[in-house]
Motif scaffolding. Structure first.
Motif, PDB file in Angstrom:
ATOM      1  N   VAL A 149       0.616  -1.216  -0.047  1.00 52.05           N
ATOM      2  CA  VAL A 149      -0.081   0.197   0.023  1.00 52.05           C
ATOM      3  C   VAL A 149       1.074   1.229   0.164  1.00 52.05           C
ATOM      4  CG1 VAL A 149      -1.857   1.330   1.168  1.00 52.05           C
ATOM      5  CG2 VAL A 149      -1.861  -1.288   1.179  1.00 52.05           C
ATOM      6  N   TYR A 150       0.540   2.213  -0.952  1.00 56.28           N
ATOM      7  CA  TYR A 150       1.094   3.330  -1.085  1.00 56.28           C
ATOM      8  C   TYR A 150       0.427   4.547  -0.741  1.00 56.28           C
ATOM      9  CZ  TYR A 150       5.065   0.840  -3.533  1.00 56.28           C
ATOM     10  OH  TYR A 150       6.073   0.018  -3.784  1.00 56.28           O
ATOM     11  N   TRP A 151       0.766   5.539   0.154  1.00 55.46           N
ATOM     12  CA  TRP A 151      -0.119   6.658   0.337  1.00 55.46           C
ATOM     13  C   TRP A 151       0.588   7.877  -0.173  1.00 55.46           C
ATOM     14  CZ3 TRP A 151      -2.463   6.849   6.082  1.00 55.46           C
ATOM     15  CH2 TRP A 151      -3.481   5.784   6.279  1.00 55.46           C
ATOM     16  N   PHE A 152       0.000   8.758  -1.181  1.00 57.21           N
ATOM     17  CA  PHE A 152       0.364  10.010  -1.451  1.00 57.21           C
ATOM     18  C   PHE A 152      -0.490  11.156  -0.799  1.00 57.21           C
ATOM     19  CE2 PHE A 152       1.178   6.341  -4.304  1.00 57.21           C
ATOM     20  CZ  PHE A 152       2.507   6.636  -5.064  1.00 57.21           C
ATOM     21  N   MET A 153       0.148  12.188  -0.538  1.00 56.26           N
ATOM     22  CA  MET A 153      -0.252  13.406  -0.186  1.00 56.26           C
ATOM     23  C   MET A 153       0.840  14.398  -0.242  1.00 56.26           C
ATOM     24  SD  MET A 153       0.308  11.285   2.602  1.00 56.26           S
ATOM     25  CE  MET A 153      -1.491  10.638   2.829  1.00 56.26           C
ATOM     26  N   HIS A 154       0.213  15.786  -0.133  1.00 53.94           N
ATOM     27  CA  HIS A 154       1.424  16.995  -0.380  1.00 53.94           C
ATOM     28  C   HIS A 154       2.242  17.049   0.637  1.00 53.94           C
ATOM     29  CE1 HIS A 154       3.227  20.568  -1.598  1.00 53.94           C
ATOM     30  NE2 HIS A 154       2.851  21.204  -0.437  1.00 53.94           N
ATOM     31  N   ALA A 155       1.592  17.031   1.830  1.00 60.35           N
ATOM     32  CA  ALA A 155       2.328  17.504   3.074  1.00 60.35           C
ATOM     33  C   ALA A 155       2.543  16.608   4.191  1.00 60.35           C
ATOM     34  CB  ALA A 155       1.947  18.666   3.786  1.00 60.35           C
ATOM     35  N   ASN A 156       1.472  15.940   4.854  1.00 65.73           N
ATOM     36  CA  ASN A 156       1.655  15.284   6.055  1.00 65.73           C
ATOM     37  C   ASN A 156       0.502  14.420   6.025  1.00 65.73           C
ATOM     38  OD1 ASN A 156       3.010  14.867   8.335  1.00 65.73           O
ATOM     39  ND2 ASN A 156       1.269  15.714   9.562  1.00 65.73           N
ATOM     40  N   CYS A 157       0.402  13.194   7.122  1.00 65.80           N
ATOM     41  CA  CYS A 157      -0.761  12.526   7.401  1.00 65.80           C
ATOM     42  C   CYS A 157      -0.544  11.981   8.667  1.00 65.80           C
ATOM     43  CB  CYS A 157      -0.995  11.494   6.411  1.00 65.80           C
ATOM     44  SG  CYS A 157       0.165  10.284   6.479  1.00 65.80           S
ATOM     45  N   ASN A 158      -1.581  11.427   9.308  1.00 66.12           N
ATOM     46  CA  ASN A 158      -1.588  10.715  10.522  1.00 66.12           C
ATOM     47  C   ASN A 158      -1.522   9.143  10.069  1.00 66.12           C
ATOM     48  OD1 ASN A 158      -2.064   9.111  12.785  1.00 66.12           O
ATOM     49  ND2 ASN A 158      -3.477  10.585  13.740  1.00 66.12           N
ATOM     50  N   PRO A 159      -0.464   8.552   9.937  1.00 69.24           N
ATOM     51  CA  PRO A 159      -0.246   7.034   9.653  1.00 69.24           C
ATOM     52  C   PRO A 159      -1.409   6.181  10.276  1.00 69.24           C
ATOM     53  CG  PRO A 159       1.911   7.866  10.007  1.00 69.24           C
ATOM     54  CD  PRO A 159       0.674   8.861  10.565  1.00 69.24           C
ATOM     55  N   ASP A 160      -1.840   6.510  11.354  1.00 64.49           N
ATOM     56  CA  ASP A 160      -2.651   5.756  12.218  1.00 64.49           C
ATOM     57  C   ASP A 160      -4.378   6.055  11.940  1.00 64.49           C
ATOM     58  OD1 ASP A 160      -0.557   4.608  13.522  1.00 64.49           O
ATOM     59  OD2 ASP A 160      -0.572   6.255  14.937  1.00 64.49           O
ATOM     60  N   LEU A 161      -4.649   6.847  10.990  1.00 65.73           N
ATOM     61  CA  LEU A 161      -5.919   7.012  10.566  1.00 65.73           C
ATOM     62  C   LEU A 161      -6.021   6.626   9.109  1.00 65.73           C
ATOM     63  CD1 LEU A 161      -6.655  10.540  11.870  1.00 65.73           C
ATOM     64  CD2 LEU A 161      -7.680   8.504  12.912  1.00 65.73           C
TER      65      LEU A 161
END
Length: 245
Positions: free
Chosen positions: A145-157
């Motif tokens: 699984v790959y997550w893409f976003m510009h700046a940041n995320c909460n990996p636990d959500l």
């Protein structure tokens, strides 16, 4: 789950058309075999934003090209929606969205758009495009699984529960990569790696689970951080493609 020969990602462009074109040409993107994700921040700070705008608008919706929204697209969007809704009244106040955008690199973008003689059309078309751009996306290749976003995320959500301010603005994971304990590979732009003490190339942190793609696209050799580049990575092979300085 999808199958691609290359899973490509391009970091922040920031109005540097020649640098962008040089790296994109090196990549040799093949829409029949590759997927490419753009992490946002197409405009501002750089001196040739209009060709970048036109390229993105021309290519949006084409096969296997994914364009995400960055905080600079959001600032542009907020600025001109505020201008339209206020009929110009207080649009240039110090606390306005327009003022915020202009002082954060938007001034050069606005001037370059104005010089075209097509200001209203370009702004209107870009606003329509930005409204369509997602803040994040997930891709699954070879059970990864790959997550893409510009700046940041909460990996636990889950992605659907992420905070928009996180996705567009914050730098938590870039500054504290040890907070990512998940199995997904998180791919970010927004925070120039040079500002974190790394050289100007994409960085794999947390045993490869966190990839930082902003390599200071608009920086030149006079900047204390050194000259920047626009970078692209094939996440499946680790191959790096970079623009000339």
């Amino acid at each position: 789950m999808d199958k691609y020969e290359r899973l490509l990602v391009i970091g922040d462009i920031h109005g540097k058309w020649e640098r962008f074109k040089s790296v994109y040409d090196k990549v040799g993107f093949n829409p029949e075999k590759d997927l490419i994700v753009f992490l946002g921040d197409y405009l501002d700070r750089g001196d040739t934003p209009v060709p970048v705008m036109e390229w993105v608008m021309e290519h949006y919706g084409q096969k296997n090209l994914v364009f995400l929204r960055g905080n600079h697209e959001q600032m542009f969007y907020d600025a001109f929606l505020e201008v339209q809704s206020s009929d110009g009244h207080n649009a240039f106040s110090l606390n306005s969205s327009l003022a915020k955008w202009l002082v954060n690199g938007g001034q050069i973008t606005y001037e370059e758009i104005r010089k075209t003689g097509r200001k209203d059309t370009l702004i209107s078309n870009w606003l329509r495009l930005v409204a369509k751009l997602p803040l994040c996306t997930e891709v699954v290749v070879n059970d990864q699984v790959y997550w893409f976003m510009h700046a940041n995320c909460n990996p636990d959500l889950p992605l659907a529960e992420q905070d928009d301010v996180d996705l567009l603005w914050r730098r938590t994971l870039a500054e504290r990569p040890e907070l990512h304990h998940g199995e997904q590979i998180v791919v970010l732009g927004h925070t120039p790696v040079q500002a974190l003490g790394y050289e100007a190339k994409p960085q794999w942190l947390q045993n490869g689970r966190l990839v930082l793609m902003d390599t200071g696209s608009y920086l030149d050799s006079s900047n204390p951080l050194g000259a920047g580049r626009i970078s692209c990575v094939d996440l499946l092979s680790g191959e790096i493609y970079q623009s000339a300085v």
